[in-house]
Scaffold this motif. Structure first.
Motif, PDB file in Angstrom:
ATOM      1  N   HIS A   1       0.729  -1.138   0.020  1.00  0.00           N
ATOM      2  CA  HIS A   1       0.073   0.066  -0.067  1.00  0.00           C
ATOM      3  C   HIS A   1       0.775   1.308  -0.237  1.00  0.00           C
ATOM      4  O   HIS A   1       0.249   2.281  -0.090  1.00  0.00           O
ATOM      5  CB  HIS A   1      -0.831   0.040   1.168  1.00  0.00           C
ATOM      6  N   THR A   2       2.146   1.196  -0.042  1.00  0.00           N
ATOM      7  CA  THR A   2       2.927   2.302  -0.145  1.00  0.00           C
ATOM      8  C   THR A   2       3.286   2.512  -1.601  1.00  0.00           C
ATOM      9  O   THR A   2       3.388   1.605  -2.437  1.00  0.00           O
ATOM     10  CB  THR A   2       4.155   2.258   0.613  1.00  0.00           C
ATOM     11  N   PRO A   3       3.451   3.852  -1.879  1.00  0.00           N
ATOM     12  CA  PRO A   3       3.954   4.118  -3.385  1.00  0.00           C
ATOM     13  C   PRO A   3       5.024   3.311  -3.794  1.00  0.00           C
ATOM     14  O   PRO A   3       5.993   3.303  -3.196  1.00  0.00           O
ATOM     15  CB  PRO A   3       3.812   5.579  -3.482  1.00  0.00           C
ATOM     16  N   GLN A   4       5.063   2.847  -5.212  1.00  0.00           N
ATOM     17  CA  GLN A   4       6.052   2.143  -5.900  1.00  0.00           C
ATOM     18  C   GLN A   4       6.327   3.107  -6.811  1.00  0.00           C
ATOM     19  O   GLN A   4       5.589   3.331  -7.721  1.00  0.00           O
ATOM     20  CB  GLN A   4       5.725   0.991  -6.112  1.00  0.00           C
TER      21      GLN A   4
ATOM     22  N   MET B   1       5.168   2.342 -10.536  1.00  0.00           N
ATOM     23  CA  MET B   1       4.039   1.139 -10.466  1.00  0.00           C
ATOM     24  C   MET B   1       2.978   1.534 -11.334  1.00  0.00           C
ATOM     25  O   MET B   1       2.508   2.536 -11.754  1.00  0.00           O
ATOM     26  CB  MET B   1       3.512   1.419  -8.882  1.00  0.00           C
ATOM     27  N   LYS B   2       2.377   0.230 -11.732  1.00  0.00           N
ATOM     28  CA  LYS B   2       1.356   0.488 -12.757  1.00  0.00           C
ATOM     29  C   LYS B   2       0.329   0.904 -11.857  1.00  0.00           C
ATOM     30  O   LYS B   2      -0.012   0.384 -10.748  1.00  0.00           O
ATOM     31  CB  LYS B   2       1.195  -0.910 -13.567  1.00  0.00           C
ATOM     32  N   ALA B   3      -0.991   1.630 -12.573  1.00  0.00           N
ATOM     33  CA  ALA B   3      -2.050   1.968 -11.738  1.00  0.00           C
ATOM     34  C   ALA B   3      -2.634   0.631 -11.328  1.00  0.00           C
ATOM     35  O   ALA B   3      -3.024  -0.371 -12.047  1.00  0.00           O
ATOM     36  CB  ALA B   3      -2.990   2.571 -12.620  1.00  0.00           C
ATOM     37  N   GLY B   4      -2.938   0.870  -9.965  1.00  0.00           N
ATOM     38  CA  GLY B   4      -3.681  -0.303  -9.322  1.00  0.00           C
ATOM     39  C   GLY B   4      -2.881  -1.630  -9.032  1.00  0.00           C
ATOM     40  O   GLY B   4      -3.534  -2.409  -8.320  1.00  0.00           O
ATOM     41  N   SER B   5      -1.759  -1.786  -9.620  1.00  0.00           N
ATOM     42  CA  SER B   5      -0.993  -2.859  -9.151  1.00  0.00           C
ATOM     43  C   SER B   5      -0.311  -2.754  -7.623  1.00  0.00           C
ATOM     44  O   SER B   5      -0.475  -1.593  -7.159  1.00  0.00           O
ATOM     45  CB  SER B   5       0.046  -3.312 -10.137  1.00  0.00           C
TER      46      SER B   5
ATOM     47  N   ALA C   1      -9.211   3.595  -7.191  1.00  0.00           N
ATOM     48  CA  ALA C   1      -7.878   2.953  -7.364  1.00  0.00           C
ATOM     49  C   ALA C   1      -8.368   1.727  -6.303  1.00  0.00           C
ATOM     50  O   ALA C   1      -7.605   0.575  -6.623  1.00  0.00           O
ATOM     51  CB  ALA C   1      -6.831   3.734  -6.941  1.00  0.00           C
TER      52      ALA C   1
ATOM     53  N   ARG D   1      -7.522  -2.163  -7.281  1.00  0.00           N
ATOM     54  CA  ARG D   1      -6.854  -3.157  -6.794  1.00  0.00           C
ATOM     55  C   ARG D   1      -7.377  -4.292  -6.221  1.00  0.00           C
ATOM     56  O   ARG D   1      -7.187  -5.649  -6.435  1.00  0.00           O
ATOM     57  CB  ARG D   1      -6.193  -2.460  -5.547  1.00  0.00           C
TER      58      ARG D   1
ATOM     59  N   ASN E   1      -2.017   9.760  -2.246  1.00  0.00           N
ATOM     60  CA  ASN E   1      -1.374   8.596  -1.542  1.00  0.00           C
ATOM     61  C   ASN E   1      -0.355   7.740  -2.338  1.00  0.00           C
ATOM     62  O   ASN E   1      -0.079   6.735  -2.038  1.00  0.00           O
ATOM     63  CB  ASN E   1      -2.591   7.506  -0.992  1.00  0.00           C
ATOM     64  N   GLY E   2      -0.265   8.257  -3.649  1.00  0.00           N
ATOM     65  CA  GLY E   2       0.810   7.397  -4.493  1.00  0.00           C
ATOM     66  C   GLY E   2       0.159   6.647  -5.414  1.00  0.00           C
ATOM     67  O   GLY E   2       0.836   6.125  -6.278  1.00  0.00           O
ATOM     68  N   ASP E   3      -1.220   6.514  -5.427  1.00  0.00           N
ATOM     69  CA  ASP E   3      -2.049   5.605  -6.397  1.00  0.00           C
ATOM     70  C   ASP E   3      -1.996   6.383  -7.592  1.00  0.00           C
ATOM     71  O   ASP E   3      -1.709   7.636  -7.590  1.00  0.00           O
ATOM     72  CB  ASP E   3      -3.397   5.187  -5.717  1.00  0.00           C
ATOM     73  N   ARG E   4      -2.498   5.755  -8.626  1.00  0.00           N
ATOM     74  CA  ARG E   4      -2.749   6.661  -9.981  1.00  0.00           C
ATOM     75  C   ARG E   4      -4.100   5.799 -10.652  1.00  0.00           C
ATOM     76  O   ARG E   4      -4.306   4.598 -10.500  1.00  0.00           O
ATOM     77  CB  ARG E   4      -1.647   6.023 -10.686  1.00  0.00           C
ATOM     78  N   VAL E   5      -5.034   6.410 -11.019  1.00  0.00           N
ATOM     79  CA  VAL E   5      -6.095   6.123 -11.605  1.00  0.00           C
ATOM     80  C   VAL E   5      -6.071   6.474 -13.198  1.00  0.00           C
ATOM     81  O   VAL E   5      -5.747   7.566 -13.631  1.00  0.00           O
ATOM     82  CB  VAL E   5      -7.655   6.674 -10.946  1.00  0.00           C
ATOM     83  N   THR E   6      -6.399   5.524 -13.954  1.00  0.00           N
ATOM     84  CA  THR E   6      -6.314   5.699 -15.640  1.00  0.00           C
ATOM     85  C   THR E   6      -7.579   5.771 -15.983  1.00  0.00           C
ATOM     86  O   THR E   6      -8.589   4.587 -15.990  1.00  0.00           O
ATOM     87  CB  THR E   6      -5.328   4.885 -16.286  1.00  0.00           C
TER      88      THR E   6
END
Lengths: 431, 431
Positions: A386-389, A392-396, B114, B118, B146-151
């Motif tokens: 759950h931490t940013p990578q 990282m691909k979206a949602g992965s 997001a 997941r 939070n570092g997530d990304r949504v496409t």
């Protein structure tokens, strides 16, 4: 999907792992379709050996112990899976009778019983523990070191039903692997659900049946992934009429060990693996880590000492060994604090509900760790998903080694499902 | 069973809670039997109000937001429940298209998208997000705090199917409550699974339908437990053709408010409750905490100011209000750091997968907390269930207040299931 758990092996994900991680949606769909055709065992635990270049499931238990080693965070997962299992098999159930093993003085084992009782109570059943041990003649309450308490009650067998005093269960859950043979008291209970079915006990099961099924499963799974099934399937042979105590039937054993070591050497050469091959000789009907020895050279068999012969000739509950399997040994490269470790994966119905490590400080990477002196380390949930990578691909999410263990565990469970179909005495033949 | 979560209210379990905790196996069995007859909504969130003497579910959302507020430990539960849901509805599924709300600049909401992506990826599906917002004309990637990304990708509507460029989903998951009306682009998709069904959107849903069903459910549940269903069911009335902006139709409102306040006063007297009754007036088709006001006295209605009238007359996506419900208000006695809090329970398929608190420092115990300024506190797993308890029954665990919230949440979900059966345009009538 399986829970993201912190695994001991922290190096980069290797090629085999990547080939299991990448097609995750395809793998999950494959399992979904398999479970449309086959019934998962009620509950299962599987020991995993991870050599890095190769993985193996050492063989599932269908009456698993040790679920007290699962960390408390996993209880909700186990309960949810138990609810799913009950809904499917017996939604109308009120009362569940849990039949444990007969060893009533092993508080480690009884902690497992207490934990199972808790899981099924939380899934919404009245659960009581009925002992089929003839020594249990009255209600016996045992306090456990962790503060839990187990109450064993003597079972009462009626003409068609099994129960306790003032307790008529519609479902009987066996946590007894029946390796001492099938007790008459459990036979002909046609009015009650018996889970797992009696032929899932070691009075009927044979390792060789299981690994036949596992070979079939790993071939199909290997085809899905486009990999050599050997990468997840240990080769094996078998011998009947072996008498270790008298030294009889060892010829078959010797030739099988020799042939298998040669086959492994060839495979190691093909894959450029610089390890010394070894095989594991196991009683075909053995459990509890009994009746198992590691053989690195066929000459070792000529030098078996009295102690090893005795150890190999009798297994749990005094059963004699005569049929053995000879299986390709798979190293375990997992270590915790320098001690050799192997992950144990727990499943309830079709779901992976958690895991722990079996750790043995005095055993080597090519030895069976299910032996006195083993300890257990719960696998905690991994948070890094759950931490940013970066990149990282979206949602992965971060790759997680435990996913692979959960896949191998489920392959072994699926093989057990095939195995139970083959050995089901009540199977209807539609040919 | 529901996850054992740490709840803010730490006082002793009161009488009502005890009456829900004690018959837990009977309650779980009742739900199991209900789910044999009725289909649970695909996913649901429910706000709970806990007055101590009385509990209420404020009304389930069938396209829930906010699942990013669930703590990470709960992800495995959500994934496992998602797997169960998929296995039941569309086990052959490969590709899932997630359709979010159109507000593409709200990063809180997009974090929810997001997180849903997941969860369904980990359940073994290829998941992409398709926007039906006409402003999204090309692939748009949004980085979240939070570092997530949504496409977001623009959807492409074929004659019979909805998809994206190079992506043909067999299942379409709506996370859009359709309160702006049913977009034509989602109609007549008979070849694809659309979850939840279109009539679960607010273009069709009415709060009054839901609370009719909830009343039926709470009567049946009250009978099971031998309790007055009022203890879990807020009373309500309804009025049509109310125009707040023009001040029309307020007569009906006034007489309903008056009658309901009198009924509550009578119930409070019966139970010896020394609180001031209040009612909540809500748009029958309203969502997002819009179109809601608290009324403590019928005279308050005569003194409605321009701001309140405007607030009540238009709800999300500019929809005008004309039908309103008048519902018994239920206090919330939960507090976190002195701020009023209400638990939100999350469910996936039939399973409670977690919860969090909605906290609002500037609102009172008799006000709606779903308003700007609310914050969210995840509920962590409670560990004390695993520590020894003096006098504890074998296998039992510490009582947990969240169990009750999970029960009320599931009653609301069951009511939603009844509601969807009633409003299903494709329902076959077998009379």
């Amino acid at each position: 999907m399986v829970p993201h758990l912190i695994t001991a092996l922290t190096g980069p994900i290797n090629e085999l792992e990547q080939r299991i991680l990448d097609p995750m949606p395809a793998i999950e769909r494959w399992f979904r379709l398999e479970w449309m055709e086959h019934t998962p065992p009620f509950y299962t635990s599987v020991d995993i050996r991870d050599a890095g270049f190769k993985l193996a499931a050492v063989g599932p238990r269908l009456s698993p112990g040790g679920c007290n080693n699962l960390p408390p965070e996993m209880l909700p997962l186990a309960v949810q899976a138990a609810m799913a299992a009950i809904e499917k098999i017996c939604p109308e159930a009120r009362n569940l009778l849990l039949i444990p093993e007969n060893h009533t003085r092993n508080t480690f084992y009884l902690s497992n019983v207490a934990q199972l009782q808790r899981i099924f109570q939380m899934a919404g059943l009245n659960v009581r523990v009925g002992s089929i041990n003839p020594e249990i003649k009255e209600t016996t309450t045992i306090d456990l070191p962790n503060g839990d308490r187990v109450t064993l009650e003597p079972v009462i067998r009626g003409k068609r039903r099994l129960g306790l005093k003032d307790f008529d269960p519609c479902t009987i859950l066996l946590n007894n692997d029946l390796s001492a043979g099938l007790p008459g008291i459990l036979e002909d209970l046609h009015e009650q659900h018996v889970l797992p079915p009696l032929h899932a006990g070691w009075s009927v099961r044979r390792k060789s049946h299981h690994f036949d099924s596992y070979e079939e499963v790993s071939k199909r799974f290997g085809k899905l992934l486009g990999i050599d099934p050997w990468l997840i399937n240990p080769m094996f042979g078998q011998c009947g009429e072996v008498d270790f105590a008298e030294g009889e039937g060892l010829e078959c054993l010797r030739s099988n060990v020799d042939a298998l070591l040669t086959k492994i050497r060839r495979k190691y050469k093909e894959y450029g693996i610089h390890e010394k091959p070894f095989v594991v000789v196991k009683a075909d009907n053995g459990t509890y880590g009994m009746g198992i020895m590691t053989v690195r050279d066929v000459k070792d068999l000529d030098a078996l000492n009295r102690k090893t012969r005795n150890k190999m000739s009798v297994i749990k509950d005094g059963q004699a060994v005569s049929d053995v399997i000879i299986q390709e040994g798979v190293l375990t490269n997992e270590r915790i604090n320098d001690a050799v470790a192997e992950p144990v994966v727990y499943m309830m119905d079709r779901y992976v509900v958690g895991g722990f490590y079996r750790v043995h400080a005095e055993r080597g990477i090519d030895e069976n760790l299910n032996a006195p002196g083993a300890s257990f380390v719960p696998l905690a949930f991994e948070q890094s998903a759950h931490t940013p990578q970066p990149g990282m691909k979206a949602g992965s999410s971060a790759p997680n080694r435990f996913y692979m263990y959960g896949v191998i565990g489920r392959l072994a469970m699926l093989a057990a499902s095939y195995e139970l179909e083959t050995t089901d005495p009540d199977a209807e033949i539609y040919d």
